[in-house]
Design an enzyme around this catalytic site. Structure first.
Site, PDB file in Angstrom:
ATOM      1  N   TYR A   1     -11.643   7.021 -15.496  1.00 29.37           N
ATOM      2  CA  TYR A   1     -11.562   5.738 -14.783  1.00 29.37           C
ATOM      3  C   TYR A   1     -11.964   4.598 -15.719  1.00 29.37           C
ATOM      4  O   TYR A   1     -11.292   3.564 -15.789  1.00 29.37           O
ATOM      5  CB  TYR A   1     -12.493   5.818 -13.578  1.00 29.37           C
ATOM      6  CG  TYR A   1     -12.610   4.573 -12.731  1.00 29.37           C
ATOM      7  CD1 TYR A   1     -11.577   4.187 -11.877  1.00 29.37           C
ATOM      8  CD2 TYR A   1     -13.770   3.800 -12.751  1.00 29.37           C
ATOM      9  CE1 TYR A   1     -11.702   3.063 -11.074  1.00 29.37           C
ATOM     10  CE2 TYR A   1     -13.900   2.683 -11.952  1.00 29.37           C
ATOM     11  CZ  TYR A   1     -12.869   2.315 -11.110  1.00 29.37           C
ATOM     12  OH  TYR A   1     -13.002   1.208 -10.316  1.00 29.37           O
TER      13      TYR A   1
ATOM     14  N   ASN B   1      -4.484  -4.549  -7.679  1.00 30.08           N
ATOM     15  CA  ASN B   1      -5.749  -4.126  -7.068  1.00 30.08           C
ATOM     16  C   ASN B   1      -5.803  -2.634  -6.791  1.00 30.08           C
ATOM     17  O   ASN B   1      -6.876  -2.048  -6.787  1.00 30.08           O
ATOM     18  CB  ASN B   1      -5.960  -4.927  -5.775  1.00 30.08           C
ATOM     19  CG  ASN B   1      -7.049  -4.335  -4.909  1.00 30.08           C
ATOM     20  OD1 ASN B   1      -8.231  -4.518  -5.159  1.00 30.08           O
ATOM     21  ND2 ASN B   1      -6.635  -3.574  -3.885  1.00 30.08           N
TER      22      ASN B   1
ATOM     23  N   LYS C   1      -9.436   1.531 -16.769  1.00 33.87           N
ATOM     24  CA  LYS C   1      -9.740   0.124 -16.461  1.00 33.87           C
ATOM     25  C   LYS C   1      -9.834  -0.708 -17.741  1.00 33.87           C
ATOM     26  O   LYS C   1      -9.413  -1.862 -17.764  1.00 33.87           O
ATOM     27  CB  LYS C   1     -11.047   0.025 -15.661  1.00 33.87           C
ATOM     28  CG  LYS C   1     -10.937   0.568 -14.231  1.00 33.87           C
ATOM     29  CD  LYS C   1      -9.973  -0.262 -13.394  1.00 33.87           C
ATOM     30  CE  LYS C   1     -10.049   0.080 -11.917  1.00 33.87           C
ATOM     31  NZ  LYS C   1      -8.994  -0.573 -11.123  1.00 33.87           N
TER      32      LYS C   1
ATOM     33  N   ASP D   1       4.205   3.397  -4.060  1.00 34.12           N
ATOM     34  CA  ASP D   1       3.134   3.955  -4.897  1.00 34.12           C
ATOM     35  C   ASP D   1       3.224   3.213  -6.227  1.00 34.12           C
ATOM     36  O   ASP D   1       4.242   3.315  -6.925  1.00 34.12           O
ATOM     37  CB  ASP D   1       3.393   5.458  -5.072  1.00 34.12           C
ATOM     38  CG  ASP D   1       2.375   6.119  -5.992  1.00 34.12           C
ATOM     39  OD1 ASP D   1       1.699   5.407  -6.763  1.00 34.12           O
ATOM     40  OD2 ASP D   1       2.279   7.356  -5.947  1.00 34.12           O
TER      41      ASP D   1
ATOM     42  N   ASP E   1       0.876  -1.175   0.000  1.00 33.67           N
ATOM     43  CA  ASP E   1       0.000   0.000   0.000  1.00 33.67           C
ATOM     44  C   ASP E   1       0.907   1.217   0.000  1.00 33.67           C
ATOM     45  O   ASP E   1       2.047   1.138   0.443  1.00 33.67           O
ATOM     46  CB  ASP E   1      -0.920   0.030   1.220  1.00 33.67           C
ATOM     47  CG  ASP E   1      -2.228   0.783   0.930  1.00 33.67           C
ATOM     48  OD1 ASP E   1      -3.262   0.121   0.772  1.00 33.67           O
ATOM     49  OD2 ASP E   1      -2.189   2.031   0.844  1.00 33.67           O
TER      50      ASP E   1
HETATM   51  N1  LIG Z   1     -15.366  -0.949  -4.411  1.00 34.91           N
HETATM   52  C1  LIG Z   1     -15.986  -0.940  -5.585  1.00 34.91           C
HETATM   53  O1  LIG Z   1     -17.230  -0.782  -5.674  1.00 34.91           O
HETATM   54  C2  LIG Z   1     -15.203  -1.157  -6.851  1.00 34.91           C
HETATM   55  C3  LIG Z   1     -15.917  -1.283  -8.057  1.00 34.91           C
HETATM   56  C4  LIG Z   1     -15.206  -1.524  -9.213  1.00 34.91           C
HETATM   57  C5  LIG Z   1     -13.830  -1.664  -9.176  1.00 34.91           C
HETATM   58  N2  LIG Z   1     -13.179  -1.510  -7.992  1.00 34.91           N
HETATM   59  C6  LIG Z   1     -11.715  -1.667  -8.000  1.00 34.91           C
HETATM   60  O2  LIG Z   1     -11.310  -2.513  -6.950  1.00 34.91           O
HETATM   61  C7  LIG Z   1     -10.027  -2.107  -6.464  1.00 34.91           C
HETATM   62  C8  LIG Z   1     -10.070  -1.947  -4.952  1.00 34.91           C
HETATM   63  O3  LIG Z   1     -11.070  -1.020  -4.614  1.00 34.91           O
HETATM   64  P1  LIG Z   1     -11.479  -0.700  -3.119  1.00 34.91           P
HETATM   65  O4  LIG Z   1     -12.896  -0.246  -3.157  1.00 34.91           O
HETATM   66  O5  LIG Z   1     -11.067  -1.817  -2.226  1.00 34.91           O
HETATM   67  O6  LIG Z   1     -10.553   0.580  -2.864  1.00 34.91           O
HETATM   68  P2  LIG Z   1     -10.166   1.353  -1.511  1.00 34.91           P
HETATM   69  O7  LIG Z   1     -10.041   2.785  -1.903  1.00 34.91           O
HETATM   70  O8  LIG Z   1     -11.078   0.980  -0.375  1.00 34.91           O
HETATM   71  O9  LIG Z   1      -8.729   0.754  -1.180  1.00 34.91           O
HETATM   72  C9  LIG Z   1      -7.692   0.956  -2.079  1.00 34.91           C
HETATM   73  C10 LIG Z   1      -6.364   0.793  -1.352  1.00 34.91           C
HETATM   74  O10 LIG Z   1      -5.356   1.011  -2.346  1.00 34.91           O
HETATM   75  C11 LIG Z   1      -4.393   1.901  -1.830  1.00 34.91           C
HETATM   76  N3  LIG Z   1      -3.811   2.635  -2.959  1.00 34.91           N
HETATM   77  C12 LIG Z   1      -4.435   3.559  -3.726  1.00 34.91           C
HETATM   78  N4  LIG Z   1      -3.590   4.049  -4.629  1.00 34.91           N
HETATM   79  C13 LIG Z   1      -2.410   3.416  -4.440  1.00 34.91           C
HETATM   80  C14 LIG Z   1      -1.148   3.507  -5.060  1.00 34.91           C
HETATM   81  N5  LIG Z   1      -0.913   4.382  -6.039  1.00 34.91           N
HETATM   82  N6  LIG Z   1      -0.158   2.681  -4.646  1.00 34.91           N
HETATM   83  C15 LIG Z   1      -0.372   1.804  -3.627  1.00 34.91           C
HETATM   84  N7  LIG Z   1      -1.544   1.716  -2.974  1.00 34.91           N
HETATM   85  C16 LIG Z   1      -2.547   2.502  -3.381  1.00 34.91           C
HETATM   86  C17 LIG Z   1      -5.139   2.803  -0.880  1.00 34.91           C
HETATM   87  O11 LIG Z   1      -4.267   3.393   0.104  1.00 34.91           O
HETATM   88  C18 LIG Z   1      -6.143   1.822  -0.256  1.00 34.91           C
HETATM   89  O12 LIG Z   1      -5.628   1.197   0.914  1.00 34.91           O
HETATM   90  C19 LIG Z   1      -9.680  -0.827  -7.222  1.00 34.91           C
HETATM   91  O13 LIG Z   1      -8.838  -1.122  -8.318  1.00 34.91           O
HETATM   92  C20 LIG Z   1     -11.011  -0.348  -7.739  1.00 34.91           C
HETATM   93  O14 LIG Z   1     -10.909   0.443  -8.894  1.00 34.91           O
HETATM   94  C21 LIG Z   1     -13.839  -1.274  -6.826  1.00 34.91           C
END
Ligand SMILES: NC(=O)c1ccc[n+]([C@@H]2O[C@H](COP(=O)([O-])OP(=O)(O)OC[C@H]3O[C@@H](n4cnc5c(N)ncnc54)[C@H](O)[C@@H]3O)[C@@H](O)[C@H]2O)c1
Length: 262
Positions: free
Chosen positions: A166, A93, A170, A68, A42
């Site tokens: 976005y 992720n 994706k 990052d 993270d």
């Molecule tokens: N939650 C949803 O409804 C949803 C829907 C479609 C797709 N997604 C995808 O699922 C994945 C996870 O989503 P989530 O809802 O768990 O997100 P979240 O925002 O709850 O968690 C994301 C985590 O990634 C970390 N992060 C963000 N940018 C980063 C970087 N540049 N380097 C390292 N760490 C980084 C953040 O600190 C956080 O801990 C994402 O790729 C998101 O696009 C989520």
């Protein structure tokens, strides 16, 4: 081989990006439960440490790694510094709201500037390139590997209201992952995507608690509930394991039937 043996990840090293919370956190925990040694990445080190500590119980192994994903040098360093040996499973992720604020929702896309979306696009697409580049370099010599990229239905159907960039990022990540499937096939590497619909995580929780919003969104989900991180982690476990060795270049929708309801 029994299904239990096929799902056994003992001896594998998995790196999960953005695993400090939400979907990534659950994927990291599930892969460790099935025997993988897990690198919890993270850009927020405290979050990563907390998750790694939670996972490391009994004989489960997890270490925290700050980077990052949008910064190639940081990613490259993470892959050489984590101390668990060559990575054989990469889960891309990191992304979503954690990547920073979405491009200004009040402005239509045609009134936005690149500064509104650059960071967002960079993490959601370049982050996947950076991490996969470093991961595959460690998989090829071992003749086995798994690349799993978390994408979104937004990348398939195209979303508006600030989600235009976005959606593009994706979709790009999905196309790139298919190319990795072609590239990796001869080295025993598979590459697949999991496409999420609305999934309950810290990034989405507050919106989902809004009853009006929930009702409207769930009318498009055949199973009439939001996804849970465990729904995604179960699919990630399957794609990480030998149980999925004949599946590559695919996108598995884990979205409660959203694709059929539209
Ligand atoms: N939650 C949803 O409804 C949803 C829907 C479609 C797709 N997604 C995808 O699922 C994945 C996870 O989503 P989530 O809802 O768990 O997100 P979240 O925002 O709850 O968690 C994301 C985590 O990634 C970390 N992060 C963000 N940018 C980063 C970087 N540049 N380097 C390292 N760490 C980084 C953040 O600190 C956080 O801990 C994402 O790729 C998101 O696009 C989520």
């Amino acid at each position: 081989m029994s299904t239990t043996e096929l799902l056994d990840l003992s001896g594998r090293v998995a790196l999960v990006t953005g695993a400090g919370q939400g979907v990534g956190r659950q994927i990291a925990a599930t892969l460790a439960e099935y025997g993988a040694s897990v690198i919890v990445n993270d850009f927020d080190l405290d979050r990563a440490k907390q998750v790694a500590d939670e996972i490391s119980t009994g004989n489960r192994v997890a270490v925290a790694a700050q980077a990052d994903v949008g910064d190639f040098e940081q990613v490259n360093r993470m892959f050489s510094d984590h101390g668990l040996g060559p990575v054989s499973i990469v889960v891309n992720n990191a992304g979503n709201g954690g990547a920073g604020p979405a491009p200004t929702r009040q402005l239509p896309f045609w009134e936005q500037d690149p500064s509104d979306w650059e960071r967002f696009f960079h993490v959601n697409l370049d982050g996947v390139l950076n991490v996969t580049r470093c991961g595959i370099a460690q998989m090829v010599p071992n003749g086995w590997g798994r690349v799993i990229t978390i994408i979104s239905d937004a990348g398939r159907v195209g979303e508006t209201n600030g989600m235009e960039v976005y959606s593009g990022a994706k979709a790009g990540a999905a196309g790139f992952t298919r190319a990795m499937a072609r590239l990796g096939g001869r080295y025993g590497i598979t590459a697949n995507c999991i496409a999420l619909g609305a999934t309950r995580t810290p990034a989405t929780e507050s919106r989902m608690q809004n009853e009006e919003f929930a009702k409207k969104v769930l009318s498009n989900y055949i199973v009439r509930r939001f996804g849970e991180p465990s729904d995604i982690a179960n699919a990630a476990l399957f794609l990480s394991s030998d149980a999925s060795s004949y599946i590559t270049g695919q996108t598995i929708p884990v979205n409660g039937g959203y694709s059929l309801a539209l």
